[in-house]
Enzyme design. Structure first.
Site: not given
Length: 180
Positions: A53-55, A58
């Protein structure tokens, strides 16, 4: 001290990783919140490098960076990973290779703890997001569970509302009437 709305945002000094202007290599530096005095700051935390999920978050913030810059707002992101891990992730992930804002390394967890987003058992940050005004005062906080990504358009909407210094009704958008 934990971050509180209407109070000075906790100062920090951390190692950071950021890509060069041509996005072919990276640099390591020390970043302090006070480096951005006189500007709005959007600081957001994510749990871990090399995750799923993080990328998406970002990259979404990176894609909207011009929108933040138009609002005189600096974007910073951070996790409890090291600056070297950030570099490795950016080097290995095609979309992150184009990152145009700094990634903060909170390896001692002081930053995550000060902003109230540290998951005590896992030692990682929840998905916290903070808008800090040009005077260093915390004006907006949202903290999401580890599995739920944020909406960049909503952050821009809130930033626009805060920058009016007026009362903005529910679902207000830039250009619409304020209450006062």
């Amino acid at each position: 001290m934990t971050a509180q709305i209407g109070q000075p945002a906790p100062e920090f000094e951390v190692q950071a990783y950021h890509r060069d202007k041509d996005n072919t290599d990276g640099q390591f530096s020390t970043i302090k919140l006070s480096d951005f005095s006189g500007k709005w700051v959007c600081l957001f935390f994510y749990p871990l490098d090399f995750t799923f999920v993080c990328p998406t978050e970002i990259v979404a913030f990176n894609d909207a960076l011009g929108e933040f810059e138009d609002r005189d707002c600096v974007v910073l992101t951070g996790s409890t990973d090291s600056a070297y891990s950030h570099k490795g992730w950016c080097d290995s992930h095609g979309d992150l290779a184009k990152l145009k804002y700094p990634m903060l390394a909170d390896t001692n967890h002081n930053l995550s703890r000060a902003y109230g987003v540290l998951h005590p058992e896992k030692g990682i940050a929840y998905r916290g997001i903070f808008l800090i005004d040009p005077h260093g005062v915390l004006r907006y906080v949202a903290i999401h569970d580890l599995s739920v990504g944020r909406n960049v358009e909503e952050i821009l909407r809130v930033l626009d509302a805060l920058q009016t210094d007026k009362l903005c009704p529910c679902n207000w958008k830039k250009g619409e009437e304020t209450i006062n």
